[in-house]
Design an enzyme around this catalytic site. Structure first.
Site, mmCIF file in Angstrom:
data_model
loop_
_atom_site.group_PDB
_atom_site.id
_atom_site.type_symbol
_atom_site.label_atom_id
_atom_site.label_comp_id
_atom_site.label_asym_id
_atom_site.label_seq_id
_atom_site.Cartn_x
_atom_site.Cartn_y
_atom_site.Cartn_z
ATOM 1 N N ASP A 182 -7.857 2.178 11.178
ATOM 2 C CA ASP A 182 -6.629 2.958 11.289
ATOM 3 C C ASP A 182 -6.765 4.379 10.763
ATOM 4 O OD1 ASP A 182 -5.146 1.110 12.627
ATOM 5 O OD2 ASP A 182 -4.090 0.337 10.878
ATOM 6 N N ASP B 264 0.813 -1.213 0.000
ATOM 7 C CA ASP B 264 0.000 0.000 0.000
ATOM 8 C C ASP B 264 0.850 1.269 0.000
ATOM 9 O OD1 ASP B 264 -1.723 -2.146 0.611
ATOM 10 O OD2 ASP B 264 -3.131 -0.801 1.594
ATOM 11 N N ARG C 6 -0.910 2.798 17.010
ATOM 12 C CA ARG C 6 -1.237 3.938 16.147
ATOM 13 C C ARG C 6 -1.087 5.299 16.834
ATOM 14 N NH1 ARG C 6 0.082 0.610 13.137
ATOM 15 N NH2 ARG C 6 -1.186 -0.359 11.519
ATOM 16 N N SER D 4 -2.481 -8.991 4.608
ATOM 17 C CA SER D 4 -1.568 -7.968 5.119
ATOM 18 C C SER D 4 -1.135 -8.311 6.538
ATOM 19 C CB SER D 4 -2.237 -6.594 5.084
ATOM 20 O OG SER D 4 -3.339 -6.554 5.968
#
Length: 406
Positions: A125, A16, A96, A177
């Site tokens: 996210d 990505d 995050r 992923s």
């Protein structure tokens, strides 16, 4: 959106963000700073600078946030016994806000006009990144390619990367992923999107298959001070070293695999497979330490707020006043949560074998079934009658209504 000359991209080197780096340059004609946070990805960081610059990054920045991540994010969550929907130890959710905190430092340092991330428009996210960024800069500009471009999925990205000679490791055969940090390794997407399908046995990295784990269990002693883990088998460790050591020990015994279908903030269900070896041990041990050092009502009231706390973290509200309020309350009862917990790791399981503390509320002279001088068992009769008063009153009312035919 104001004119953008420089963007700081949260860069992982995966499919990505590798595509995003090139796509931003093509669409916005601006300089892209490939920014990476070291939160414990291990070998995943190798070669990222060369890859970023080969893909067109003007510069590459990596910040070592490992100590901050464990000390300021993982440990507070352990003190709060955070667990989303009863199973998820929030590995990605905790990383995050740590990442965006470090990223916004770089935004200020390089004078960037915007940030960019590779979170999809379906995921959590995007919320975590952008709410965190707003906390540090209320006027921050955000480029979220998954909400802008025409690509429909990762297969399209693979074709785009091939057409532009962008080096990527994903393929149509292995499209799931992965996201790794010191607390966990997560897998999602691709072949895992079928909740009936078993994860491929060769997918796991941090944990041995419990069936292949050592036939001999391993006993360890985990020391706590004020709710924080501080030692293993009597040896003191700083946060990163302690969690890393626990990851190795627990992973060897197949501890910490979780396969769940969770409720995303945007409303849909999502299947995730997680490896959280050290965190699973910490969570179990911390609970055991609390069991002898905290009062019953402290535990009951705090536990009623764990779902709220965990949901706030999951939804990207780490920097919110309500999460900070709950953290203060939960940390306020941790001062006496100190002592040692003895555990056994064996073929995917963590079993508490013992716990001890100088601050214990557990008294053998009170709980013994043998003769004692401190507890009058006859007192229990009055205790039961008083606690049952409202039950008796309700029963009397039912009898009265039944007799009157109502």
């Amino acid at each position: 959106m104001k004119a953008i000359k420089k963007v700081v991209l949260a860069y992982s080197g995966g499919l990505d963000t590798s595509v995003i780096l090139t796509w931003i340059k093509e669409k916005y004609g601006c300089e892209v700073v490939a920014w990476c946070a070291d939160v414990g990805q291990a070998e995943e960081l190798t070669g990222l600078e060369e890859k970023a610059k080969a893909t067109g990054a003007a510069s590459y920045v990596v910040k070592d946030l490992r100590e901050r991540f464990v000390r300021d994010f993982v440990y507070p969550a352990i003190r709060a016994n955070a667990l989303y929907e009863g199973e998820y130890l929030l590995g990605t959710s905790l990383a995050r806000p740590c990442i965006i905190e470090g990223m916004m430092d770089t935004v200020r340092e390089v004078g960037a006009d915007a940030i960019a991330h590779g979170a999809t428009g379906k995921g959590n996210d995007q919320v975590r990144f952008e709410l965190g960024a707003m906390h540090f800069d209320p006027g921050v500009q955000v480029i979220a390619p998954w909400r802008e471009w025409d690509f429909k999925g990762r297969a399209d990205l693979i074709e785009y990367a091939k057409a532009r000679d962008i080096p990527v490791t994903a393929s149509a055969e292995k499209p799931y992923s992965m996201d790794r940090n010191l607390l966990h390794l997560s897998f999602e997407g691709g072949i895992l999107e079928d909740p009936w399908a078993e994860p491929p046995p060769d997918m796991f990295i941090l944990t041995k298959n419990p069936e292949d784990a050592p036939s001999e269990g391993e006993v360890l002693e985990l020391g706590f001070e004020a709710g924080n883990p501080v030692s293993i088998n009597g040896q003191s460790f700083a946060p990163v070293a302690l969690l890393s050591r626990l990851n190795d020990l627990a992973g060897k015994h197949g501890v910490g695999r979780v396969d769940i279908v969770e409720s995303r903030f945007v409303g849909m269900k999502s299947r995730g497979v997680y490896e959280t070896p050290g965190g699973t041990v910490l969570a179990k041990a911390h609970r055991a330490m609390e069991s002898i050092t905290l009062d019953r009502e402290q535990i009951r009231i705090r536990d009623s707020l764990i779902p709220e706390y965990s949901t706030l973290v999951y939804r990207g509200l780490w920097f919110s006043p309500e999460r900070e309020m709950l953290q203060q309350m939960m940390d306020g009862i941790q001062s006496l949560v100190s002592g040692v917990v003895r555990l056994k790791l064996y073929k995917g399981s963590v079993t508490v074998l013992g716990r001890k503390s100088d601050n214990t509320l557990y008294r053998e002279d009170f709980v013994t079934f043998e003769k004692d001088e401190v507890y009058n068992q006859a007192d229990a009769g009055g205790f039961i009658r008083l606690n049952g008063l409202r039950i008796r009153l309700e029963a009397l009312r039912r009898q009265k209504l039944a007799e009157s035919g109502k």
